[in-house]
Design a protein around this motif. Structure first.
Motif, PDB file in Angstrom:
ATOM      1  N   PRO A 171      22.039  10.399  49.562  1.00 18.34           N
ATOM      2  CA  PRO A 171      22.748  10.593  48.298  1.00 18.34           C
ATOM      3  C   PRO A 171      22.526   9.482  47.278  1.00 18.34           C
ATOM      4  N   HIS A 172      21.779   8.421  47.664  1.00 16.55           N
ATOM      5  CA  HIS A 172      21.516   7.325  46.727  1.00 16.55           C
ATOM      6  C   HIS A 172      20.082   7.428  46.190  1.00 16.55           C
ATOM      7  N   PHE A 173      19.931   7.203  44.889  1.00 15.59           N
ATOM      8  CA  PHE A 173      18.619   7.254  44.246  1.00 15.59           C
ATOM      9  C   PHE A 173      18.466   6.058  43.313  1.00 15.59           C
ATOM     10  N   GLN A 174      17.227   5.618  43.132  1.00 21.36           N
ATOM     11  CA  GLN A 174      16.861   4.766  42.008  1.00 21.36           C
ATOM     12  C   GLN A 174      16.176   5.648  40.970  1.00 21.36           C
ATOM     13  N   TRP A 175      16.249   5.249  39.712  1.00 25.51           N
ATOM     14  CA  TRP A 175      15.608   6.074  38.689  1.00 25.51           C
ATOM     15  C   TRP A 175      15.230   5.244  37.466  1.00 25.51           C
ATOM     16  N   ARG A 176      14.324   5.823  36.684  1.00 26.23           N
ATOM     17  CA  ARG A 176      13.877   5.190  35.451  1.00 26.23           C
ATOM     18  C   ARG A 176      13.391   6.282  34.508  1.00 26.23           C
ATOM     19  N   VAL A 177      13.167   5.893  33.263  1.00 28.76           N
ATOM     20  CA  VAL A 177      12.670   6.824  32.251  1.00 28.76           C
ATOM     21  C   VAL A 177      11.507   6.162  31.521  1.00 28.76           C
ATOM     22  N   ARG A 178      10.414   6.912  31.382  1.00 24.43           N
ATOM     23  CA  ARG A 178       9.220   6.387  30.736  1.00 24.43           C
ATOM     24  C   ARG A 178       8.830   7.265  29.549  1.00 24.43           C
ATOM     25  N   VAL A 179       8.121   6.649  28.604  1.00 23.55           N
ATOM     26  CA  VAL A 179       7.462   7.390  27.531  1.00 23.55           C
ATOM     27  C   VAL A 179       5.969   7.330  27.834  1.00 23.55           C
ATOM     28  N   PRO A 180       5.416   8.375  28.445  1.00 25.41           N
ATOM     29  CA  PRO A 180       3.999   8.327  28.849  1.00 25.41           C
ATOM     30  C   PRO A 180       3.044   8.051  27.692  1.00 25.41           C
ATOM     31  N   GLU A 181       3.337   8.592  26.526  1.00 23.83           N
ATOM     32  CA  GLU A 181       2.425   8.428  25.387  1.00 23.83           C
ATOM     33  C   GLU A 181       2.280   6.960  24.994  1.00 23.83           C
ATOM     34  N   ARG A 182       3.354   6.190  25.130  1.00 24.50           N
ATOM     35  CA  ARG A 182       3.313   4.759  24.800  1.00 24.50           C
ATOM     36  C   ARG A 182       3.126   3.894  26.046  1.00 24.50           C
ATOM     37  N   ASN A 183       3.139   4.513  27.228  1.00 25.12           N
ATOM     38  CA  ASN A 183       3.023   3.797  28.494  1.00 25.12           C
ATOM     39  C   ASN A 183       4.070   2.693  28.589  1.00 25.12           C
ATOM     40  N   VAL A 184       5.324   3.048  28.299  1.00 25.89           N
ATOM     41  CA  VAL A 184       6.407   2.075  28.314  1.00 25.89           C
ATOM     42  C   VAL A 184       7.593   2.673  29.061  1.00 25.89           C
ATOM     43  N   THR A 185       8.282   1.807  29.807  1.00 29.16           N
ATOM     44  CA  THR A 185       9.531   2.196  30.456  1.00 29.16           C
ATOM     45  C   THR A 185      10.675   1.882  29.505  1.00 29.16           C
ATOM     46  N   VAL A 186      11.469   2.882  29.180  1.00 31.88           N
ATOM     47  CA  VAL A 186      12.541   2.708  28.198  1.00 31.88           C
ATOM     48  C   VAL A 186      13.915   2.554  28.852  1.00 31.88           C
ATOM     49  N   LEU A 187      14.105   3.127  30.039  1.00 32.87           N
ATOM     50  CA  LEU A 187      15.312   2.941  30.839  1.00 32.87           C
ATOM     51  C   LEU A 187      14.862   2.538  32.239  1.00 32.87           C
TER      52      LEU A 187
END
Length: 283
Positions: A258-274
């Motif tokens: 029930p535990h997860f790690q997560w992130r959010v990326r903008v592939p077009e800019r190749n940057v992690t935003v969250l």
């Protein structure tokens, strides 16, 4: 920044009565309804058998933009959300009356040229005081370092590592996403006025951090919860980089539950935003 004033500052309690229309407007700000034939998404925007996005608990009973109080001396134009977490104690109904109690718990001074982080905690309850959610937030004051700190800041969650998420989903941010989302209560002009956004150092108005969090909650409900909001217990995230309207976001979740790690990326800019995201489902 007047540290003494901030330490003793009394954030106003807030009461809000909201309707199914407010719940629908919040969901629309996260992109629900972009496909009007998606019946799972429609349950968040239509008044019939309506579901509520759990992350809405983080923005209800908003105490107002108190950072702009002149007595605090904060450079509020350069303020950014640093991180946020919410824990759900019971599902939020599509309409009702809630109240919030907020407090400043710590200030972490990064130095005169690096800014300061203010850590906040907010309890959201029904009118009788029975809790719905607890929200913990860090706000980064980019122009207010060098004034000292107080309290004990929470530990920083570990970085998300790995290139192969167990679950992933891409969602588009509408060009008018920030203009819709601001109608749910956050009227900070850095999200709506181009001149003020440029003054704050951005090329154009940026998407609210809480909107990005809400979109991540949307992705988690679809990928991990079979669109059953009551299964989501908690989420937390650090805002690493601004999101601009019109971008495509890739939501990546690591773990088997029930535990997860997560992130959010903008592939077009190749940057992690969250980044440094933590998520827990009910067992």
């Amino acid at each position: 920044m007047n540290l003494e004033k901030l330490q003793g500052f009394r954030i106003p309690d807030a009461v809000q009565t909201y309707t199914w229309r407010d719940s629908s407007l919040y969901a629309l700000g996260l992109g629900y309804g972009a496909d009007p034939l998606d019946e799972a998404d429609l349950r968040y925007v239509l008044e019939t058998d309506q579901q509520t996005v759990p992350s809405m608990s983080a923005i209800l009973a908003y105490p107002g933009f108190w950072f702009a109080d002149p007595s605090l001396g904060i450079d509020w134009v350069r303020l950014l959300n640093g991180q946020v977490a919410f824990t759900i104690h019971r599902p939020l109904p599509p309409e009702g009356t809630v109240k919030s109690t907020s407090r400043v718990v710590a200030v972490d001074d990064k130095g005169k040229d690096k800014g300061a982080a203010v850590f906040l905690e907010k309890d959201v309850t029904d009118i009788e005081g029975v809790p719905y959610a607890t929200i913990r937030q860090a706000v980064f004051l980019r122009g207010d370092g060098g004034h000292g700190g107080f309290g004990v800041p929470p530990e920083t969650p570990p970085a998300v590592t790995g290139d192969a998420p167990d679950h992933a989903l891409e969602l588009d941010v509408a060009r008018n996403a920030a203009l819709i989302y601001r109608l749910s209560g956050d009227l900070n002009p850095v999200h709506s006025h181009p001149a003020i956004a440029r003054q704050a150092g951005f090329r154009e108005p940026i998407v609210h951090g809480m909107c990005s969090l809400g979109m991540a909650c949307r992705a988690a409900l679809r990928l991990l919860c079979d669109n059953q909001p009551e299964r989501l217990k908690s989420m937390s995230i650090r805002f690493a980089s601004p999101v601009y309207p019109g971008e495509r976001l890739r939501f990546e979740f690591f773990g088997k539950g029930p535990h997860f790690q997560w992130r959010v990326r903008v592939p077009e800019r190749n940057v992690t935003v969250l980044d440094r995201g933590q998520l827990e489902l009910t067992r």
